[in-house]
Design a protein around this motif. Structure first.
Motif, PDB file in Angstrom:
ATOM      1  N   LEU A  29       0.821  -1.221   0.000  1.00 50.97           N
ATOM      2  CA  LEU A  29       0.000   0.000   0.000  1.00 50.97           C
ATOM      3  C   LEU A  29       0.850   1.263   0.000  1.00 50.97           C
ATOM      4  O   LEU A  29       0.486   2.270  -0.615  1.00 50.97           O
ATOM      5  N   ASP A  30       1.972   1.231   0.704  1.00 49.02           N
ATOM      6  CA  ASP A  30       2.818   2.430   0.809  1.00 49.02           C
ATOM      7  C   ASP A  30       4.052   2.352  -0.081  1.00 49.02           C
ATOM      8  O   ASP A  30       5.041   3.056   0.149  1.00 49.02           O
ATOM      9  N   THR A  31       3.998   1.493  -1.099  1.00 51.48           N
ATOM     10  CA  THR A  31       5.120   1.372  -2.032  1.00 51.48           C
ATOM     11  C   THR A  31       4.619   1.621  -3.453  1.00 51.48           C
ATOM     12  O   THR A  31       3.432   1.827  -3.678  1.00 51.48           O
ATOM     13  N   ASP A  32       5.547   1.589  -4.398  1.00 54.62           N
ATOM     14  CA  ASP A  32       5.178   1.777  -5.807  1.00 54.62           C
ATOM     15  C   ASP A  32       4.714   0.474  -6.450  1.00 54.62           C
ATOM     16  O   ASP A  32       4.263   0.476  -7.588  1.00 54.62           O
ATOM     17  N   GLU A  33       4.842  -0.639  -5.706  1.00 55.11           N
ATOM     18  CA  GLU A  33       4.434  -1.927  -6.269  1.00 55.11           C
ATOM     19  C   GLU A  33       2.913  -2.057  -6.280  1.00 55.11           C
ATOM     20  O   GLU A  33       2.223  -1.554  -5.392  1.00 55.11           O
ATOM     21  N   ALA A  34       2.395  -2.745  -7.303  1.00 47.87           N
ATOM     22  CA  ALA A  34       0.948  -2.981  -7.392  1.00 47.87           C
ATOM     23  C   ALA A  34       0.515  -3.907  -6.259  1.00 47.87           C
ATOM     24  O   ALA A  34       1.236  -4.850  -5.911  1.00 47.87           O
ATOM     25  N   ILE A  35      -0.667  -3.641  -5.683  1.00 50.47           N
ATOM     26  CA  ILE A  35      -1.123  -4.503  -4.592  1.00 50.47           C
ATOM     27  C   ILE A  35      -1.817  -5.762  -5.129  1.00 50.47           C
ATOM     28  O   ILE A  35      -1.999  -6.728  -4.397  1.00 50.47           O
ATOM     29  N   THR A  36      -2.200  -5.784  -6.405  1.00 52.47           N
ATOM     30  CA  THR A  36      -2.890  -6.947  -6.959  1.00 52.47           C
ATOM     31  C   THR A  36      -1.899  -8.066  -7.257  1.00 52.47           C
ATOM     32  O   THR A  36      -0.975  -7.904  -8.057  1.00 52.47           O
ATOM     33  N   ARG A  37      -2.068  -9.196  -6.587  1.00 52.68           N
ATOM     34  CA  ARG A  37      -1.225 -10.374  -6.848  1.00 52.68           C
ATOM     35  C   ARG A  37      -1.826 -11.236  -7.948  1.00 52.68           C
ATOM     36  O   ARG A  37      -1.109 -11.849  -8.731  1.00 52.68           O
ATOM     37  N   LEU A  38      -3.163 -11.293  -7.974  1.00 52.94           N
ATOM     38  CA  LEU A  38      -3.833 -12.164  -8.936  1.00 52.94           C
ATOM     39  C   LEU A  38      -5.252 -11.652  -9.139  1.00 52.94           C
ATOM     40  O   LEU A  38      -5.904 -11.225  -8.191  1.00 52.94           O
ATOM     41  N   ASN A  39      -5.714 -11.676 -10.383  1.00 53.50           N
ATOM     42  CA  ASN A  39      -7.085 -11.282 -10.686  1.00 53.50           C
ATOM     43  C   ASN A  39      -7.572 -12.155 -11.841  1.00 53.50           C
ATOM     44  O   ASN A  39      -7.147 -11.989 -12.976  1.00 53.50           O
ATOM     45  N   ILE A  40      -8.450 -13.104 -11.529  1.00 58.61           N
ATOM     46  CA  ILE A  40      -8.962 -14.041 -12.529  1.00 58.61           C
ATOM     47  C   ILE A  40     -10.474 -13.870 -12.610  1.00 58.61           C
ATOM     48  O   ILE A  40     -11.180 -14.032 -11.626  1.00 58.61           O
ATOM     49  N   GLN A  41     -10.957 -13.523 -13.794  1.00 62.35           N
ATOM     50  CA  GLN A  41     -12.381 -13.231 -13.960  1.00 62.35           C
ATOM     51  C   GLN A  41     -13.243 -14.477 -13.791  1.00 62.35           C
ATOM     52  O   GLN A  41     -14.318 -14.436 -13.217  1.00 62.35           O
ATOM     53  N   ASP A  42     -12.767 -15.618 -14.307  1.00 63.87           N
ATOM     54  CA  ASP A  42     -13.506 -16.876 -14.177  1.00 63.87           C
ATOM     55  C   ASP A  42     -12.500 -18.005 -14.048  1.00 63.87           C
ATOM     56  O   ASP A  42     -11.841 -18.380 -15.027  1.00 63.87           O
ATOM     57  N   VAL A  43     -12.380 -18.526 -12.825  1.00 60.50           N
ATOM     58  CA  VAL A  43     -11.364 -19.550 -12.539  1.00 60.50           C
ATOM     59  C   VAL A  43     -11.574 -20.791 -13.401  1.00 60.50           C
ATOM     60  O   VAL A  43     -10.616 -21.450 -13.819  1.00 60.50           O
ATOM     61  N   ARG A  44     -12.821 -21.108 -13.726  1.00 59.90           N
ATOM     62  CA  ARG A  44     -13.110 -22.331 -14.492  1.00 59.90           C
ATOM     63  C   ARG A  44     -12.508 -22.287 -15.895  1.00 59.90           C
ATOM     64  O   ARG A  44     -12.266 -23.321 -16.509  1.00 59.90           O
ATOM     65  N   GLU A  45     -12.255 -21.071 -16.392  1.00 59.03           N
ATOM     66  CA  GLU A  45     -11.688 -20.931 -17.733  1.00 59.03           C
ATOM     67  C   GLU A  45     -10.199 -21.234 -17.787  1.00 59.03           C
ATOM     68  O   GLU A  45      -9.693 -21.629 -18.828  1.00 59.03           O
ATOM     69  N   VAL A  46      -9.504 -21.010 -16.661  1.00 52.55           N
ATOM     70  CA  VAL A  46      -8.041 -21.011 -16.722  1.00 52.55           C
ATOM     71  C   VAL A  46      -7.388 -22.164 -15.969  1.00 52.55           C
ATOM     72  O   VAL A  46      -6.208 -22.445 -16.186  1.00 52.55           O
ATOM     73  N   VAL A  47      -8.137 -22.836 -15.088  1.00 54.92           N
ATOM     74  CA  VAL A  47      -7.523 -23.909 -14.299  1.00 54.92           C
ATOM     75  C   VAL A  47      -7.696 -25.246 -15.004  1.00 54.92           C
ATOM     76  O   VAL A  47      -8.802 -25.634 -15.384  1.00 54.92           O
ATOM     77  N   ASN A  48      -6.595 -25.934 -15.166  1.00 52.71           N
ATOM     78  CA  ASN A  48      -6.612 -27.259 -15.783  1.00 52.71           C
ATOM     79  C   ASN A  48      -6.699 -28.299 -14.668  1.00 52.71           C
ATOM     80  O   ASN A  48      -5.730 -28.563 -13.966  1.00 52.71           O
ATOM     81  N   VAL A  49      -7.881 -28.861 -14.482  1.00 50.99           N
ATOM     82  CA  VAL A  49      -8.094 -29.847 -13.418  1.00 50.99           C
ATOM     83  C   VAL A  49      -7.792 -31.239 -13.955  1.00 50.99           C
ATOM     84  O   VAL A  49      -8.354 -31.659 -14.963  1.00 50.99           O
ATOM     85  N   LYS A  50      -6.897 -31.934 -13.248  1.00 47.56           N
ATOM     86  CA  LYS A  50      -6.518 -33.281 -13.680  1.00 47.56           C
ATOM     87  C   LYS A  50      -7.714 -34.219 -13.570  1.00 47.56           C
ATOM     88  O   LYS A  50      -8.343 -34.303 -12.514  1.00 47.56           O
ATOM     89  N   GLU A  51      -8.022 -34.888 -14.643  1.00 42.49           N
ATOM     90  CA  GLU A  51      -9.084 -35.908 -14.650  1.00 42.49           C
ATOM     91  C   GLU A  51     -10.390 -35.394 -14.065  1.00 42.49           C
ATOM     92  O   GLU A  51     -11.011 -36.042 -13.228  1.00 42.49           O
ATOM     93  N   GLY A  52     -10.803 -34.222 -14.475  1.00 47.75           N
ATOM     94  CA  GLY A  52     -12.084 -33.735 -13.958  1.00 47.75           C
ATOM     95  C   GLY A  52     -12.376 -32.311 -14.366  1.00 47.75           C
ATOM     96  O   GLY A  52     -11.717 -31.748 -15.244  1.00 47.75           O
ATOM     97  N   ILE A  53     -13.346 -31.729 -13.681  1.00 41.25           N
ATOM     98  CA  ILE A  53     -13.768 -30.374 -13.981  1.00 41.25           C
ATOM     99  C   ILE A  53     -13.876 -29.579 -12.689  1.00 41.25           C
ATOM    100  O   ILE A  53     -13.780 -30.128 -11.589  1.00 41.25           O
ATOM    101  N   LEU A  54     -14.062 -28.287 -12.841  1.00 39.91           N
ATOM    102  CA  LEU A  54     -14.300 -27.395 -11.708  1.00 39.91           C
ATOM    103  C   LEU A  54     -15.573 -26.626 -12.026  1.00 39.91           C
ATOM    104  O   LEU A  54     -15.647 -25.905 -13.012  1.00 39.91           O
ATOM    105  N   ASP A  55     -16.602 -26.798 -11.204  1.00 42.72           N
ATOM    106  CA  ASP A  55     -17.886 -26.137 -11.451  1.00 42.72           C
ATOM    107  C   ASP A  55     -18.063 -24.864 -10.642  1.00 42.72           C
ATOM    108  O   ASP A  55     -18.798 -23.972 -11.051  1.00 42.72           O
ATOM    109  N   TYR A  56     -17.399 -24.752  -9.481  1.00 46.95           N
ATOM    110  CA  TYR A  56     -17.630 -23.611  -8.600  1.00 46.95           C
ATOM    111  C   TYR A  56     -16.505 -23.514  -7.574  1.00 46.95           C
ATOM    112  O   TYR A  56     -15.735 -24.461  -7.374  1.00 46.95           O
ATOM    113  N   LEU A  57     -16.416 -22.360  -6.914  1.00 48.82           N
ATOM    114  CA  LEU A  57     -15.492 -22.142  -5.810  1.00 48.82           C
ATOM    115  C   LEU A  57     -16.262 -22.166  -4.497  1.00 48.82           C
ATOM    116  O   LEU A  57     -17.417 -21.727  -4.438  1.00 48.82           O
TER     117      LEU A  57
END
Length: 387
Positions: A249-277
């Motif tokens: 907050l008090d530095t020049d670095e961005a505070i956002t570490r990660l921002n994913i609009q829809d996790v189901r689009e980007v996570v590769n689940v081994k032998e399955g799917i991801l329907d919700y968090l």
């Protein structure tokens, strides 16, 4: 990452909750913080019929049930120093029961202002302050605060508010979470997409607001993570995930570490799917943040968080037969409690063997509880085409 994989891979079901006359979705779980060896630990579960059930943790039998009727209860939390259990109610109160007493009458009632409808709350780490979030009514979405301390000079069971914050959210306040070790720090999340961090040790709301983060979507879950809990994360109702670092907050670095609009689009689940968090899990000993998700058929997915993205770690299966709505991880004995839309409360422990239980058939529950169903953006998810 092997350690967490081993811990979760070693989990097996030791107990399922006994049949209940009225099956409900299990929406939230908390466990008592006090240790009384002769009495055992208690588990409090928020049910979709608007009640809270108290279970014996080892046997998973229902000891008693508390109701908010005619209002509905939202959220469930044990005090940190005793076996008081709290829940916010749509009747404009936060109720407190003694979880070891059979009496259904609350031992304390924290009363809001007229027209308040509470849908979220928390109690701070020293059990001194309660904060509850309201639905938006007449353009107002409020955070309401109470002094929760027991005063020997004032033994009245009804408490009036200390005050409110009214300027920082413009829609329903869906989540409130106090810092795990700093009693003055609290974070709130709303359907307006904003996640606000406050220092309530400061006199007025404007100065108390430490920072505002924008998830750009309706917030469904928030929590603290990182060394000294100086990071916050949130999940959204359309399965997005955001992670911010307050150290920057008090530095020049961005505070956002990660921002994913829809996790189901980007996570590769081994032998399955991801329907919700479902929620987040910060593993203090490992200094790692994990996201817990699931499938509509009851499989639980564990994802690890890094600034470069979310990675699938492993799956837990064979427990639930429908959507999993809640979990509670105990870092002391590495046990896991899970609750779902199949009305089952499960206790998982390392290396244990389940005692001849069968997986419950998926059940449809009467429409009277549908008002508490979590709405996901779509049931049968189809991966969107990349632009």
């Amino acid at each position: 990452m092997e350690k967490i994989e081993e811990q979760f891979a070693n989990l097996h079901i030791v107990k399922r909750s006994s049949e209940n006359k009225e099956p409900t979705y299990l929406l939230g779980i908390d466990t008592s913080k006090t240790v009384q060896a002769e009495k055992g630990s208690l588990v409090a579960v928020l049910c979709s019929n608007g009640s809270i059930r108290i279970y014996d943790k080892e046997r998973l039998n229902v000891l008693r049930e508390f109701s908010g009727l005619p209002g509905l209860l939202n959220g469930v939390r044990f005090a940190n120093s005793c076996d008081s259990v709290y829940s916010a109610c749509t009747d404009g109160t936060v109720k407190c029961w003694d979880a070891r007493l059979a009496s259904e009458k609350p031992v304390q009632l924290f009363k809001g202002y007229p027209s308040n409808i509470f849908i979220s709350f928390d109690i701070n780490c020293n059990d001194h302050v309660i904060c509850a979030g309201t639905e938006k009514v007449d353009d107002d979405a409020l955070l309401v605060f109470w002094d929760a301390r027991i005063n020997s000079q004032d033994m009245s069971t009804v408490r009036d508010p200390l005050g409110t914050y009214s300027e920082t959210h413009s829609d329903d306040i869906t989540q409130v979470r106090f810092h795990p070790s700093n009693p003055n720090m609290v974070v709130s999340g709303s359907t307006d997409g904003l996640v606000n961090v406050y220092d309530i040790g400061v006199d007025n709301e404007e100065d108390a607001l430490v920072t505002t983060c924008n998830s750009v979507s309706s917030v469904s879950c928030i929590g603290w993570s990182g060394k000294d809990y100086k990071q916050i994360y949130c999940m959204t109702h359309d399965e997005g995930f955001c992670w911010w670092d307050l150290n920057h907050l008090d530095t020049d670095e961005a505070i956002t570490r990660l921002n994913i609009q829809d996790v189901r689009e980007v996570v590769n689940v081994k032998e399955g799917i991801l329907d919700y968090l479902i929620g987040g899990l910060y593993h203090e000993k490992m200094d790692k943040l994990f996201v817990v998700g699931g499938t509509n058929t009851g499989r639980i997915q564990l994802l690890s968080c890094t600034p470069s993205g979310l990675n699938h770690v492993m799956s837990l299966q064979g427990g639930h037969a429908a959507t999993v709505r809640s979990f509670c991880w105990n870092t002391q004995d590495e046990s896991l409690l899970t609750g779902g839309e199949d009305a089952q409360l499960l206790l998982w422990k390392p290396g244990a063997i389940e005692k001849t239980f069968t997986k419950k058939d998926s059940m449809k529950i009467a429409s009277s509880v549908l008002q508490h169903m979590r709405v996901h953006s779509n049931d049968s998810y189809k991966r969107r085409k990349k632009q």
